[in-house]
Enzyme design. Structure first.
Site, PDB file in Angstrom:
ATOM      1  N   VAL A  56       0.714  -1.342  -0.019  1.00 19.62           N
ATOM      2  CA  VAL A  56       0.119  -0.035   0.090  1.00 19.62           C
ATOM      3  C   VAL A  56       0.833   1.105   0.009  1.00 19.62           C
ATOM      4  CG1 VAL A  56      -1.970   1.548   1.263  1.00 19.62           C
ATOM      5  CG2 VAL A  56      -1.904  -1.138   1.299  1.00 19.62           C
ATOM      6  N   CYS A  57       1.578   1.458   1.043  1.00 19.97           N
ATOM      7  CA  CYS A  57       2.158   2.644   1.202  1.00 19.97           C
ATOM      8  C   CYS A  57       3.531   2.992   0.548  1.00 19.97           C
ATOM      9  CB  CYS A  57       2.218   3.040   2.804  1.00 19.97           C
ATOM     10  SG  CYS A  57       0.625   3.233   3.614  1.00 19.97           S
ATOM     11  N   VAL A  58       4.055   1.599   0.349  1.00 20.25           N
ATOM     12  CA  VAL A  58       5.403   1.657  -0.584  1.00 20.25           C
ATOM     13  C   VAL A  58       4.804   1.686  -2.014  1.00 20.25           C
ATOM     14  CG1 VAL A  58       7.314   0.558  -1.182  1.00 20.25           C
ATOM     15  CG2 VAL A  58       6.611   0.685   1.509  1.00 20.25           C
TER      16      VAL A  58
END
Length: 217
Positions: free
Chosen positions: A118-120
């Site tokens: 997700v956040c990467v």
């Protein structure tokens, strides 16, 4: 896809900028792709390596009031850094983060964070589409499952990302042990965060400083 090869494709500390994303308690609580302590250790080692090589480092969290503050193992490396707290899940859609990266003037964007899928993945894929040279540090990142982590890495590679581990990043920054201005500092990082290699180095130092016994027993 543009192949990443040749000497100029290797990481250079003077061209690198590191973004550490959402290394927070909430994300760590559902980290299942790695042993949690491993990710904390590796992220801290990466942060210390970046500091050793004067690589600008941007720290960012998401909804820290609810998700928790970034691990102290990271923030204590950069006690004067402000953490950019976001509401956007995709870090690369937050102008504050992007502006901070652009202000460094660096072109080699290095990213690690929680969660990989997700956040990467989101900022990596967007930044690649905008022409950035992006490296993902896989073992300073982690996901909710092994499958999620591996699929995210495959997805980012397909989009053109370079993938490395934190120790490989540090070694590429060092490049030559004759660079004595950073060799000693990097060795200190390895002693504390590179497990067997660091302990073996201490053992070697012990043996080198121990006189050879002249009698048995």
């Amino acid at each position: 896809m543009t192949f990443r090869n040749g000497l100029k494709s290797l990481l250079r500390p003077e061209d690198s900028v590191l973004v550490l994303i959402d290394h927070q308690p909430f994300q760590l609580a559902n980290l299942n792709s790695h042993e949690p302590q491993m990710v904390v250790n590796n992220a801290a080692g990466l942060a210390k390596a970046a500091k050793a090589f004067n690589v600008p480092t941007i720290l960012t969290s998401v909804l820290a009031a609810r998700g928790g503050l970034i691990f102290p193992q990271i923030t204590e490396v950069f006690p004067t850094h402000d953490v950019i707290d976001r509401t956007l899940i995709n870090t690369w859609q937050d102008p504050k983060v992007v502006d901070a990266v652009k202000a460094t003037g660096r072109k080699q964007l290095i990213i690690a964070g929680l969660w990989t899928e997700v956040c990467v993945a989101m900022p990596v894929i967007q930044a690649l589409g905008e022409g950035w040279d992006v490296t993902v540090v896989t073992d300073a990142s982690g996901a909710v499952s092994v499958e999620a982590h591996e699929v995210a890495i495959q997805r980012m590679i397909a989009a053109g990302a370079n993938v490395m581990t934190w120790l490989a990043v540090a070694a590429e920054w060092q490049r030559d042990w004759a660079r004595l201005d950073t060799a000693a500092t990097l060795t200190e990082v390895l002693k504390h965060h590179a497990a067997g290699s660091g302990i073996a180095y201490l053992w070697e130092q012990q043996l080198l400083n121990t006189p050879v016994p002249t009698t048995a027993g």
